[in-house]
Design a protein around this motif. Structure first.
Motif, short mmCIF file in Angstrom:
data_model
loop_
_atom_site.label_atom_id
_atom_site.label_comp_id
_atom_site.label_asym_id
_atom_site.label_seq_id
_atom_site.Cartn_x
_atom_site.Cartn_y
_atom_site.Cartn_z
N TRP A 170 0.86 -1.18 0.00
CA TRP A 170 0.00 0.00 0.00
C TRP A 170 0.90 1.23 0.00
O TRP A 170 1.90 1.28 0.70
CB TRP A 170 -0.91 0.01 1.23
CG TRP A 170 -1.90 -1.12 1.24
CD1 TRP A 170 -1.73 -2.34 1.79
CD2 TRP A 170 -3.19 -1.12 0.63
NE1 TRP A 170 -2.83 -3.13 1.57
CE2 TRP A 170 -3.76 -2.40 0.87
CE3 TRP A 170 -3.94 -0.19 -0.08
CZ2 TRP A 170 -5.03 -2.76 0.42
CZ3 TRP A 170 -5.20 -0.54 -0.53
CH2 TRP A 170 -5.73 -1.81 -0.28
N MET B 94 -7.32 4.25 1.65
CA MET B 94 -6.04 3.58 1.42
C MET B 94 -5.79 3.46 -0.08
O MET B 94 -6.69 3.09 -0.85
CB MET B 94 -6.06 2.18 2.04
CG MET B 94 -6.20 2.17 3.56
SD MET B 94 -4.72 2.79 4.41
CE MET B 94 -3.56 1.46 4.04
N THR B 95 -4.55 3.79 -0.49
CA THR B 95 -4.19 3.73 -1.91
C THR B 95 -3.21 2.59 -2.15
O THR B 95 -2.20 2.47 -1.46
CB THR B 95 -3.56 5.06 -2.36
OG1 THR B 95 -4.49 6.12 -2.12
CG2 THR B 95 -3.22 5.02 -3.84
N ARG B 96 -3.53 1.77 -3.11
CA ARG B 96 -2.69 0.63 -3.45
C ARG B 96 -1.48 1.08 -4.26
O ARG B 96 -1.56 2.03 -5.05
CB ARG B 96 -3.51 -0.37 -4.27
CG ARG B 96 -2.88 -1.72 -4.47
CD ARG B 96 -2.88 -2.52 -3.21
NE ARG B 96 -2.52 -3.93 -3.51
CZ ARG B 96 -2.22 -4.82 -2.58
NH1 ARG B 96 -2.22 -4.48 -1.30
NH2 ARG B 96 -1.93 -6.06 -2.92
N PHE C 121 -5.61 -5.13 4.82
CA PHE C 121 -4.88 -3.96 5.30
C PHE C 121 -5.33 -3.69 6.73
O PHE C 121 -6.41 -4.11 7.16
CB PHE C 121 -5.07 -2.72 4.41
CG PHE C 121 -6.49 -2.28 4.21
CD1 PHE C 121 -7.04 -1.28 5.00
CD2 PHE C 121 -7.28 -2.85 3.21
CE1 PHE C 121 -8.35 -0.86 4.81
CE2 PHE C 121 -8.59 -2.43 3.01
CZ PHE C 121 -9.12 -1.44 3.82
#
Length: 218
Positions: A70, A84-86, A100
């Motif tokens: 992440w 949340m950004t991958r 996560f």
């Protein structure tokens, strides 16, 4: 002249859940989110969790963690929103479970547990249906806990009425203890079943009443 059409793919969650490891008031609580989309999400996908209201965790940025694939995220306390950004090199595949973790601090006062709603998007190519996961961050305690009595006359029989409402469901065989009732003239006694209780006991010297549930208390 030909016009290229780009269709937006829509998917759903095959798996979308959340678990917690603590219900202690003001305690740190590890929330573990588990997701599996019905179709692949490209790297850079954004997963959003809403509804996590009532925590004691202030707004903050979540740094990149290369070990979890992440690239980072943000937390907004008032709205209870976690984004949340991958990582660009780490797609979220439909064929595998992805997790996560978010460390939250439970509320200082008990509240009814909240339901987390999970959604995701990946550019213009993918949008998930939202999914509501299990309820969390309640902070275990009493939403209502009170007592009334029928008389203050010396030597008289006094009916004590206790009213409780837990923040979390209580299951059968849970024992509820009420202490501090010293100074009565009532001798020790065993309390039989009835009224949703399987058993109980009263101890005069310590002023403690204990009752064991026979039914669920939602």
């Amino acid at each position: 002249h030909e016009t290229e059409m780009h269709l937006r793919a829509s998917g759903s969650w095959t798996v979308a859940s959340v678990s917690e490891d603590s219900q202690t008031l003001e305690g740190m609580n590890t929330l573990t989110f588990t997701i599996m989309p019905s179709i692949d999400l490209l790297g850079g996908a954004v997963v959003t969790v809403t509804g996590l209201t009532g925590t004691s965790s202030p707004d903050r940025s979540i740094p990149m963690d290369a070990t979890t694939e992440w690239s980072g995220g943000t937390w907004t306390q008032n709205t209870g929103t976690l984004t949340m950004t991958r990582a660009l090199t780490a797609p979220i595949l439909a064929s595998s479970v992805t997790t996560f973790i978010f460390e939250a601090r439970n509320p200082s006062k008990a509240q009814v547990p909240v339901a987390a709603t999970i959604s995701a998007s990946s550019g213009a190519d993918f949008v998930t249906e939202t999914a509501t996961a299990e309820t969390v961050v309640g902070g275990q305690g009493w939403l209502v806990a009170s007592a009334t009595e029928s008389t203050e006359a010396a030597g008289a029989m006094n009916t004590l009425v206790f009213t409780i409402r837990p923040s979390h469901a209580l299951v059968p065989d849970t024992t509820i203890s009420i202490g501090g009732m010293t100074g009565t003239s009532s001798p020790d006694q065993v309390i039989g079943s009835g009224g949703g209780w399987s058993s109980g006991s009263w101890t005069k010297d310590t002023g403690v009443l204990q009752l064991t549930l026979a039914v669920n208390v939602p």
